[in-house]
Design an enzyme around this catalytic site. Sequence first.
Site, short mmCIF file in Angstrom:
data_model
loop_
_atom_site.label_atom_id
_atom_site.label_comp_id
_atom_site.label_asym_id
_atom_site.label_seq_id
_atom_site.Cartn_x
_atom_site.Cartn_y
_atom_site.Cartn_z
N TYR A 56 0.84 -1.20 0.00
CA TYR A 56 0.00 0.00 0.00
C TYR A 56 0.88 1.26 0.00
CZ TYR A 56 -4.07 -2.96 0.90
OH TYR A 56 -5.08 -3.92 0.81
N SER A 214 -13.19 -4.19 -0.35
CA SER A 214 -14.08 -3.38 -1.20
C SER A 214 -15.54 -3.75 -0.96
CB SER A 214 -13.72 -3.54 -2.68
OG SER A 214 -12.57 -2.82 -3.01
N PRO A 215 -15.98 -3.76 0.31
CA PRO A 215 -17.36 -4.17 0.60
C PRO A 215 -18.41 -3.21 0.07
CG PRO A 215 -16.35 -3.20 2.54
CD PRO A 215 -15.26 -3.34 1.52
N LEU A 216 -18.00 -1.99 -0.30
CA LEU A 216 -18.94 -1.02 -0.86
C LEU A 216 -18.76 -0.87 -2.37
CD1 LEU A 216 -18.72 1.66 1.97
CD2 LEU A 216 -20.55 0.01 1.55
N GLY A 217 -17.99 -1.78 -2.97
CA GLY A 217 -17.84 -1.77 -4.41
C GLY A 217 -16.57 -1.13 -4.92
N GLY A 218 -15.80 -0.51 -4.02
CA GLY A 218 -14.56 0.14 -4.45
C GLY A 218 -14.81 1.57 -4.86
N PHE A 219 -13.95 2.47 -4.43
CA PHE A 219 -14.20 3.91 -4.66
C PHE A 219 -13.77 4.36 -6.05
CE2 PHE A 219 -9.98 3.66 -2.74
CZ PHE A 219 -9.23 4.55 -3.48
#
Length: 289
Positions: A56, A214-219
């Site tokens: 990262y 990425s539980p929200l789909g990835g930013f």
Amino acid sequence: MMTSSMRALGPFTTTAVGLGCMGLSIEGKPDEQTGIEIIHAALDAGCRQLDTAWSYYESGGPEQTNERLVRKALESWKGPREDVLVATKVGHYRNFTEGKPTWAVDGRPESLIRHAKESAQALGVDTIDLLYFHRPDPQVPYRESLEAMESLVQEGVARTLGVSNADREQIDMAREVMGADLVAVQNQFSPTFLSSRDELDYVSGLGLAFVCWSPLGGFRKVKDETRYDPFRKVAGERDVSYQSVVLAWELDRSEHVFVIPGAHRASTILDSLKATRLDLSPEERALLG
């Protein structure tokens, strides 16, 4: 299922919602002080799981930037450091493809061992709480990578192990090689990425932790926003954010599921942490699928 804010992850008891720290150190990151403040805000609100990785950092920039950021945040935090589970990963690195920042894999045993020791040093610990093999390397037999990871437990570099981006066959091989040292599988899962649902169910059935990245789909990822319409409907009825409904839906799938949403603002992770307060009704579960 009643959602608890704390769940068992191997020998640890930690929060079902952790903070995925990647976005604090790769392209588009906030400044370092803001990153530390975001981590502090999450910890002050009760978050007890931080997820980082050797890889990262910005392509072309200093390696392990995020691990060092996590260390700085924990060292300057006034709370109980011993209560915080810090997970990191080895097996990825950053590079460029046609001038664009990209990711590459390196699952060679010697690289995994070297990078894991560098991770422990960057984090300022003798033993890493939870160390994942980040992603399979098609150029290296998977078993060889797993055996290198297991050797790190024997050497005291890591307390527990996980695998990431693994299919069912790879999970079974990890169980064979790592035994009880394997405590978690970290795969992508969200309303717009359901292909790892089989692994989620399988891992949960084994009593291992399934950690959704990425539980929200990835930013940054292009996704079918219409898939979130049912979540927005429930959110409107509950007067909460649809993102917190998404996380609650994921946590509702099993008591062994964890989520590690990222954040570029403190308000974002504070909202995510509210997901454990939402208990979905049978009607809402049917609507969300």
